[in-house]
Design a protein around this motif. Sequence first.
Motif, PDB file in Angstrom:
ATOM      1  N   HIS A  28       0.841  -1.208   0.000  1.00 34.35           N
ATOM      2  CA  HIS A  28       0.000   0.000   0.000  1.00 34.35           C
ATOM      3  C   HIS A  28       0.875   1.257   0.000  1.00 34.35           C
ATOM      4  N   ALA A  29       1.945   1.219   0.826  1.00 31.83           N
ATOM      5  CA  ALA A  29       2.797   2.402   0.970  1.00 31.83           C
ATOM      6  C   ALA A  29       3.410   2.811  -0.367  1.00 31.83           C
ATOM      7  N   VAL A  30       3.658   1.844  -1.233  1.00 27.23           N
ATOM      8  CA  VAL A  30       4.299   2.125  -2.520  1.00 27.23           C
ATOM      9  C   VAL A  30       3.277   2.442  -3.612  1.00 27.23           C
ATOM     10  N   HIS A  31       2.114   1.779  -3.588  1.00 28.04           N
ATOM     11  CA  HIS A  31       1.203   1.881  -4.732  1.00 28.04           C
ATOM     12  C   HIS A  31      -0.144   2.558  -4.468  1.00 28.04           C
ATOM     13  N   ALA A  32      -0.639   2.535  -3.244  1.00 27.18           N
ATOM     14  CA  ALA A  32      -2.033   2.951  -3.021  1.00 27.18           C
ATOM     15  C   ALA A  32      -2.268   4.396  -3.459  1.00 27.18           C
ATOM     16  N   GLY A  33      -3.403   4.626  -4.054  1.00 21.81           N
ATOM     17  CA  GLY A  33      -3.839   5.979  -4.396  1.00 21.81           C
ATOM     18  C   GLY A  33      -3.274   6.531  -5.683  1.00 21.81           C
ATOM     19  N   HIS A  34      -2.386   5.798  -6.331  1.00 19.97           N
ATOM     20  CA  HIS A  34      -1.735   6.332  -7.530  1.00 19.97           C
ATOM     21  C   HIS A  34      -2.641   6.145  -8.747  1.00 19.97           C
ATOM     22  N   GLU A  35      -3.198   7.250  -9.226  1.00 18.78           N
ATOM     23  CA  GLU A  35      -3.982   7.207 -10.466  1.00 18.78           C
ATOM     24  C   GLU A  35      -3.133   7.844 -11.550  1.00 18.78           C
ATOM     25  N   ARG A  36      -2.618   7.040 -12.442  1.00 20.88           N
ATOM     26  CA  ARG A  36      -1.709   7.589 -13.457  1.00 20.88           C
ATOM     27  C   ARG A  36      -2.452   8.448 -14.466  1.00 20.88           C
ATOM     28  N   THR A  37      -1.745   9.467 -14.958  1.00 22.15           N
ATOM     29  CA  THR A  37      -2.319  10.309 -16.006  1.00 22.15           C
ATOM     30  C   THR A  37      -2.092   9.635 -17.356  1.00 22.15           C
ATOM     31  N   GLU A  38      -2.495  10.306 -18.420  1.00 21.07           N
ATOM     32  CA  GLU A  38      -2.327   9.738 -19.762  1.00 21.07           C
ATOM     33  C   GLU A  38      -0.869   9.657 -20.177  1.00 21.07           C
ATOM     34  N   PHE A  39       0.042  10.217 -19.334  1.00 21.68           N
ATOM     35  CA  PHE A  39       1.469  10.138 -19.669  1.00 21.68           C
ATOM     36  C   PHE A  39       2.149   8.891 -19.090  1.00 21.68           C
ATOM     37  N   HIS A  40       1.397   8.090 -18.319  1.00 27.64           N
ATOM     38  CA  HIS A  40       1.910   6.798 -17.819  1.00 27.64           C
ATOM     39  C   HIS A  40       3.178   6.947 -16.983  1.00 27.64           C
ATOM     40  N   GLU A  41       3.255   8.002 -16.170  1.00 24.64           N
ATOM     41  CA  GLU A  41       4.452   8.253 -15.363  1.00 24.64           C
ATOM     42  C   GLU A  41       4.655   7.164 -14.301  1.00 24.64           C
ATOM     43  N   THR A  42       5.926   6.959 -13.939  1.00 23.92           N
ATOM     44  CA  THR A  42       6.274   6.007 -12.880  1.00 23.92           C
ATOM     45  C   THR A  42       5.928   6.590 -11.514  1.00 23.92           C
ATOM     46  N   SER A  43       6.449   7.804 -11.263  1.00 22.81           N
ATOM     47  CA  SER A  43       6.254   8.456  -9.972  1.00 22.81           C
ATOM     48  C   SER A  43       4.996   9.329 -10.049  1.00 22.81           C
ATOM     49  N   GLU A  44       4.356   9.506  -8.922  1.00 23.66           N
ATOM     50  CA  GLU A  44       3.104  10.255  -8.846  1.00 23.66           C
ATOM     51  C   GLU A  44       3.279  11.678  -9.375  1.00 23.66           C
TER      52      GLU A  44
END
Length: 418
Positions: A28-44
Motif C-alpha cells: 500500500h505504501a508504494v502503490h495505493a492511491g496512484h492514479e496515473r495520467t495519460e502520460f503513464h508516469e512512474t512516480s506520482e
Amino acid sequence: MTTSTTRPACPGPGGYPEPDPTWGSATHAVHAGHERTEFHETSEALFLTQGFVYAAAADAEAAFEGEADRFTYSRYENPTVRTFEERLRALEGAEACAATATGMSAIFSTLAALVRSGSRVVVGRAVFGSTITLLEDILGGWGVVTDYVDAHDLEDWRRALATPADVVLFETPSNPMQDIVDVAGVSALAHAAGAVVVVDNVFATPVLQRVLPQGADIVVYSATKHIDGQGRTMGGAVLGSREFVEGPLRLILRNTGPTLSPFNAWVLLKGLETMPLRVRAQSDAALELARWLETLPRVGCVRHPFLDSHPQAALARAQMSGGGSVVTFDVSVGGRPATREETFTFLDALRLVLISNNLGDAKSMVTHPATTTHRRLGPDGRARVGISDATVRLSVGLEEPADLRADLAQALAAVPAA
Ligand SMILES: *Cc1c(COP(=O)(O)O)cnc(C)c1O
C-alpha cells in the motif's frame, strides 16, 4: 495512442496494478492511491495548481451544483493531496482520510468538528504541548471544559468518564515518558460516557499500531514526523469514518482552509513509500539502544515500550507490533539523577546525535523535555508525569546503531563524576 498487437494486455485498468485491499502495508505504501495520467508516469504526478478550468460555463455551474464529480479549487481538493490521503487511508485501514497543513491543524479541525460551547473533553495529561494550549487558551475561551487524567491508569479514566463527555483524546505511547494507554479499555469507557475517541498516533505510526480496530473512532497524525521522516515539510492528517471525515470535518477544512499544499503532499507521498521500512528499522534500533542504555552506570531509568522493564510491556506488545523509534532515559551521576547543567553537558557533548525538538527523522535527535517541549507543564506537572531535569528523549534515526552507541557513550563520559 498505439497499442502493441504482440504483447498480451496487462491486468487492471490501463494495465496498472489495481489497489487490492488484501495488500500488506508495504505494498500500500508504494502503490495505493496512484492514479496515473495519460502520460503513464512512474512516480506520482505533482499537480501544483490552485485551480482547475472548465471547457464551458455550464461545466462550472454543474461542478458548483455538486452534479459533476471533479476538482474545482485546491482549498477543497487537489489530485496530489488526494493521492496522499488515499495512500495513508489504505495504510491505516480507515474508511476516509483528510490531509491538513500540520499536525496541529489536524487536531484543531477534529476538535472543532466535535465540540460546542459547554462540551467536555477528557485528555491524557501528557499530550503534546500545543494540544494543551489549544484546549486551555483557545477552546477554553470558547466554553469547552477539559479534564485531565493519568492516561496509563484505567481507573483514572473510569473516574473521569463516570461523568458524560464529548471527546476523549490521548497519545499512546505518551511523549516523552512512553506510558501506554489501554486503547480498547479507554474506548469502551469513553463510548459508555457518550464520547468520541480521538488518538494522536504520531509516536507509533500506522506501521506499528492500528487503533481503529481496537475501538478508537478517529486517528490524527502530524505528518511532519515519521510520514515525512526526512525533515522536509510540515503536514497532518485525520482518519476515521466516511461520515465524520467527509461530513463535519471536511466542512471545517474546506471553509477555514488549513489545506495541505500539493507540493508538501507530494513530498509526504514519497515519504510514505519508505515509511514501513524506516519505522521498523528505527523501532528495532531504538529497542536495541534502550537495552544497551539499561546496562550503563551513567544512565538511570530507561523507557521504551518493548523493554521488559516497562511496567506495561505486555499491554504494549498486545497493542503494537513494534515499540517505536523513541527512547527516553535519565542521565545519572553517582547514582543520582543529573542536574539540568549536567544533562546539558551530556547533550552538548553529542557529536552525531543532533539537539532538536523534532522526532521521527532519519537523523537521530535528542530533546531535553523539561526546558523545551514540556516547559509549559511547570515543575509540578512535569513531576506528575515523571519528567525531571535528568530526562532526555532520544529519537532514533537510521544511522548505524554502533555509531549511535559510540556517540552516546562518549557524551555520557563527558559528564564529570560527582
Ligand atoms: C509534532 C506533534 C504534533 C503537532 O504536529 P505539527 O505537525 O508540528 O503541527 C502533535 N502531536 C504530537 C504527538 C506530535 O509529536
